[in-house]
Design a protein around this motif. Structure first.
Motif, PDB file in Angstrom:
ATOM      1  N   VAL A 156     -20.968 -24.926 -21.476  1.00  0.00           N
ATOM      2  CA  VAL A 156     -21.263 -25.106 -22.900  1.00  0.00           C
ATOM      3  C   VAL A 156     -22.037 -23.902 -23.418  1.00  0.00           C
ATOM      4  O   VAL A 156     -22.939 -23.392 -22.740  1.00  0.00           O
ATOM      5  CB  VAL A 156     -22.079 -26.396 -23.111  1.00  0.00           C
ATOM      6  CG1 VAL A 156     -22.745 -26.428 -24.481  1.00  0.00           C
ATOM      7  CG2 VAL A 156     -21.185 -27.624 -22.924  1.00  0.00           C
ATOM      8  N   VAL A 157     -21.669 -23.446 -24.599  1.00  0.00           N
ATOM      9  CA  VAL A 157     -22.437 -22.423 -25.294  1.00  0.00           C
ATOM     10  C   VAL A 157     -23.348 -23.146 -26.284  1.00  0.00           C
ATOM     11  O   VAL A 157     -22.902 -23.630 -27.324  1.00  0.00           O
ATOM     12  CB  VAL A 157     -21.526 -21.422 -26.029  1.00  0.00           C
ATOM     13  CG1 VAL A 157     -22.365 -20.375 -26.757  1.00  0.00           C
ATOM     14  CG2 VAL A 157     -20.576 -20.754 -25.039  1.00  0.00           C
ATOM     15  N   ALA A 158     -24.615 -23.255 -25.930  1.00  0.00           N
ATOM     16  CA  ALA A 158     -25.552 -24.059 -26.712  1.00  0.00           C
ATOM     17  C   ALA A 158     -26.246 -23.219 -27.776  1.00  0.00           C
ATOM     18  O   ALA A 158     -26.449 -22.013 -27.604  1.00  0.00           O
ATOM     19  CB  ALA A 158     -26.596 -24.694 -25.792  1.00  0.00           C
ATOM     20  N   THR A 159     -26.638 -23.876 -28.842  1.00  0.00           N
ATOM     21  CA  THR A 159     -27.479 -23.250 -29.858  1.00  0.00           C
ATOM     22  C   THR A 159     -28.929 -23.288 -29.410  1.00  0.00           C
ATOM     23  O   THR A 159     -29.703 -22.371 -29.692  1.00  0.00           O
ATOM     24  CB  THR A 159     -27.329 -23.985 -31.195  1.00  0.00           C
ATOM     25  OG1 THR A 159     -25.949 -24.172 -31.477  1.00  0.00           O
ATOM     26  CG2 THR A 159     -28.001 -23.220 -32.324  1.00  0.00           C
ATOM     27  N   ALA A 160     -29.294 -24.369 -28.733  1.00  0.00           N
ATOM     28  CA  ALA A 160     -30.643 -24.534 -28.202  1.00  0.00           C
ATOM     29  C   ALA A 160     -30.560 -25.370 -26.934  1.00  0.00           C
ATOM     30  O   ALA A 160     -29.653 -26.194 -26.783  1.00  0.00           O
ATOM     31  CB  ALA A 160     -31.564 -25.203 -29.216  1.00  0.00           C
ATOM     32  N   THR A 161     -31.507 -25.144 -26.028  1.00  0.00           N
ATOM     33  CA  THR A 161     -31.574 -25.909 -24.783  1.00  0.00           C
ATOM     34  C   THR A 161     -32.991 -26.428 -24.616  1.00  0.00           C
ATOM     35  O   THR A 161     -33.954 -25.666 -24.755  1.00  0.00           O
ATOM     36  CB  THR A 161     -31.195 -25.034 -23.570  1.00  0.00           C
ATOM     37  OG1 THR A 161     -29.847 -24.593 -23.709  1.00  0.00           O
ATOM     38  CG2 THR A 161     -31.345 -25.806 -22.269  1.00  0.00           C
ATOM     39  N   LEU A 184     -34.638 -21.484 -26.202  1.00  0.00           N
ATOM     40  CA  LEU A 184     -35.055 -22.264 -25.046  1.00  0.00           C
ATOM     41  C   LEU A 184     -36.393 -22.943 -25.301  1.00  0.00           C
ATOM     42  O   LEU A 184     -37.361 -22.293 -25.722  1.00  0.00           O
ATOM     43  CB  LEU A 184     -35.159 -21.346 -23.819  1.00  0.00           C
ATOM     44  CG  LEU A 184     -35.602 -21.979 -22.500  1.00  0.00           C
ATOM     45  CD1 LEU A 184     -34.682 -23.122 -22.098  1.00  0.00           C
ATOM     46  CD2 LEU A 184     -35.652 -20.914 -21.402  1.00  0.00           C
ATOM     47  N   TYR A 185     -36.446 -24.228 -25.000  1.00  0.00           N
ATOM     48  CA  TYR A 185     -37.658 -25.028 -25.195  1.00  0.00           C
ATOM     49  C   TYR A 185     -37.942 -25.822 -23.917  1.00  0.00           C
ATOM     50  O   TYR A 185     -37.053 -26.047 -23.091  1.00  0.00           O
ATOM     51  CB  TYR A 185     -37.485 -25.998 -26.372  1.00  0.00           C
ATOM     52  CG  TYR A 185     -37.201 -25.313 -27.679  1.00  0.00           C
ATOM     53  CD1 TYR A 185     -38.225 -24.965 -28.547  1.00  0.00           C
ATOM     54  CD2 TYR A 185     -35.889 -24.997 -28.054  1.00  0.00           C
ATOM     55  CE1 TYR A 185     -37.965 -24.329 -29.760  1.00  0.00           C
ATOM     56  CE2 TYR A 185     -35.619 -24.353 -29.257  1.00  0.00           C
ATOM     57  CZ  TYR A 185     -36.665 -24.025 -30.099  1.00  0.00           C
ATOM     58  OH  TYR A 185     -36.400 -23.386 -31.286  1.00  0.00           O
ATOM     59  N   LEU A 186     -39.174 -26.268 -23.783  1.00  0.00           N
ATOM     60  CA  LEU A 186     -39.591 -27.028 -22.601  1.00  0.00           C
ATOM     61  C   LEU A 186     -40.281 -28.314 -23.011  1.00  0.00           C
ATOM     62  O   LEU A 186     -41.146 -28.316 -23.884  1.00  0.00           O
ATOM     63  CB  LEU A 186     -40.548 -26.194 -21.734  1.00  0.00           C
ATOM     64  CG  LEU A 186     -41.221 -26.928 -20.559  1.00  0.00           C
ATOM     65  CD1 LEU A 186     -40.177 -27.360 -19.529  1.00  0.00           C
ATOM     66  CD2 LEU A 186     -42.289 -26.056 -19.910  1.00  0.00           C
ATOM     67  N   GLU A 187     -39.906 -29.401 -22.356  1.00  0.00           N
ATOM     68  CA  GLU A 187     -40.643 -30.668 -22.421  1.00  0.00           C
ATOM     69  C   GLU A 187     -40.977 -31.044 -20.985  1.00  0.00           C
ATOM     70  O   GLU A 187     -40.097 -31.374 -20.191  1.00  0.00           O
ATOM     71  CB  GLU A 187     -39.769 -31.753 -23.071  1.00  0.00           C
ATOM     72  CG  GLU A 187     -40.325 -33.159 -22.954  1.00  0.00           C
ATOM     73  CD  GLU A 187     -41.772 -33.295 -23.429  1.00  0.00           C
ATOM     74  OE1 GLU A 187     -42.609 -33.768 -22.640  1.00  0.00           O
ATOM     75  OE2 GLU A 187     -42.035 -32.921 -24.593  1.00  0.00           O
TER      76      GLU A 187
END
Length: 511
Positions: free
Chosen positions: A182-187, A208-211
């Motif tokens: 998948v080509v993501a806009t955000a991960t 890129l984000y982290l939880e």
């Protein structure tokens, strides 16, 4: 890549599972509750990134990643968002937490459609966002047919995509595309950042984000958890300009140029004088006390006209270079060097000194050919700065193989050649005998000639000031990338030149 708030250490997928188990053990929270935390964070991020989203389409697989997707769908339904689930795996086959999450979605009246033929589903394009919850970090081997069709459906939609944990089809540990991805806009990565998200196929990751699902909070309140956590050693360290600047000490009031080393840049075969000028100017602007250039006699006038502070010497043969090599403390070999007999002589004479060296560009290609230095000859006091093509030649491999697993490529290069290896590219990897590091800096504007010459010069300039090859490499890579980001703010990516970075690098090295 939204990396400003990313943590210092990254973990491989098997380590993430260990961390997740530790969170559950020390907090008393069941794994289904962690799944609900993940789904909640993903839903809120989707609303934050796309506040005008009217339609949410969640694509769910059969594992825990699919379970995260079902939670997202349930929360969207609770909030009155128009949501539907396209299931790539028959929900009747779900087990464990994924099945519980599916039941949660049904409880909230979410419409779940099991898709056998991915050419049939239709999507209302108006303000629609896709959530990729097809395949998570447990993917082994290439993506098989049903999931590959779902991935192709996502990619041809042209819609914004939020990937949960990792874009489906991307190897979380290496960044390799496992057949298709998948080509993501955000991960949104859960628990920890995985190495494959920051080097390799970063085009698939987007922002890129982290939880961390409560990991950091638990560290603060539970001493036993902190002790248990120390057993899981991170796979990768992220380096930053601020963190690496500590290695550069303030200058004494009585300092003089002799205190900060002498870099000699060796290169610039006929017609390639610009490369040595860029490398030498970068070495001088990074703080080296003296910088000289040994180049083809044709380029001496150009060097002095561009930067009179440099000492330029025309060197017609390797024998004449030998007489000049006593004074420099660090050698930067390769910018514009070429692969002629003259180039081989220059490298041979430089290597014979056993002085600290930075090898770049054609010095690496000559090294790969084995005509001047033994390919098995390891050194502790040099830095190799290959791009993927040069790395492939050094490893007798291919560019595709290097890019499929940049971490292994850098590790293997360091094992063969010793010293420090700087594998350039999106997510530059630095390998030494102390392990692997990555710099999440820079931008596509750096895809222009001369960028590597500037980087080699900065590494040499920092080594001349007393930094170890590793400290010089990590700081130089960070400053180089951050300078490019600052240059973009002033003028944009397109048309950015390597020389544009030099004033910003000087500024960053003088905080």
């Amino acid at each position: 890549m939204a990396n400003l708030n990313l943590p210092e250490y990254f973990y491989q997928s098997h380590q993430v599972r260990e961390l997740e188990a530790l969170v559950c053990e020390h907090s008393g929270v069941a794994s289904i509750q962690l799944m609900k935390r993940a789904g909640t964070a993903a839903f809120h991020l989707a609303r934050e990134l796309w506040p005008n989203c009217d339609n949410l389409v969640v694509l769910c697989g059969g594992g825990n990643n699919g379970g995260d997707g079902y939670v997202v769908a349930a929360l969207a339904a609770q909030k009155g968002v128009n949501v539907r689930v396209l299931a790539a795996v028959d929900p009747a086959q779900l087990t464990g937490d994924a099945e519980r999450a599916y039941r949660y979605a049904l409880q909230e009246s979410v419409v779940v459609e099991f898709v056998n033929d991915w050419s049939k589903p239709s999507i209302d394009d108006a303000n629609t966002v896709l959530v990729d919850a097809l395949l998570g970090i447990g993917l082994m081997g290439d993506v098989r047919a049903p999931s590959a069709a779902a991935i192709a459906f996502v990619n041809r939609s042209g819609l914004p995509v939020l990937a949960l944990d990792v874009p489906s089809g991307l190897c979380a540990d290496s960044g390799a595309v496992l057949g298709s991805a998948v080509v993501a806009t955000a991960t949104l990565s859960f628990v920890a950042i995985k190495p494959g998200l920051v080097s390799g196929a970063v085009n698939h990751v987007g922002e890129l984000y982290l939880e961390d699902l409560g990991l950091q909070r638990l560290r603060q309140v539970n001493e036993g958890f902190e002790q248990a956590l120390s057993v899981v050693k991170p796979a990768l360290k992220r380096v930053t300009t601020n963190g690496e600047l500590e290695a550069l000490q303030p200058r004494d009031a009585s300092a003089h140029k002799g205190d900060f080393g002498h870099v000699m840049v060796i290169g610039g075969g006929a017609g390639f004088g610009g490369a040595v000028i860029l490398a030498a100017e970068a070495a001088a602007r990074s703080g080296s006390g003296l910088v000289s250039v040994a180049t083809d006699p044709l380029h001496v006038v150009a060097v002095l006209a561009r930067r009179p502070e440099l000492m330029a010497v025309g060197v017609p043969s390797g024998q004449e270079l030998e007489l000049l090599l006593e004074r420099p403390s660090v050698l930067v070999v390769g910018p514009g060097l070429g692969r002629s007999p003259w180039a081989e002589q220059m490298l041979q004479q430089a290597a014979a000194t056993q002085k600290p060296m930075v090898l770049d560009a054609d010095a690496l290609n000559i090294l790969a050919a084995g005509r001047v230095l033994a390919k098995s000859g390891k050194r502790a006091n040099w830095v190799l700065t290959p791009h993927p093509g040069e790395a492939a030649r050094l490893l007798n491999s291919t560019v595709d193989a290097v890019q499929r697993d940049r971490y292994s490529a850098a590790r293997n290069l360091q094992a063969i050649y010793g010293g420090v290896v700087v594998l350039k590219g999106a997510g530059t990897v630095i390998a030494s005998d102390q392990g692997l590091m990555v710099a999440c800096v820079g931008n596509p504007g750096m895809a222009s000639g001369g960028m590597g010459d500037v980087l080699a010069g900065v590494i040499g300039g920092l080594m001349a000031q007393g930094l170890s090859p590793l400290n010089a490499s990590t700081l130089a890579v960070c400053v180089h990338g951050d300078a490019a980001d600052l240059a973009v703010l002033d003028g944009g990516e397109r048309g950015m030149l390597a020389s544009d970075l030099i004033p910003y690098m000087r500024e960053l090295l003088n905080p």
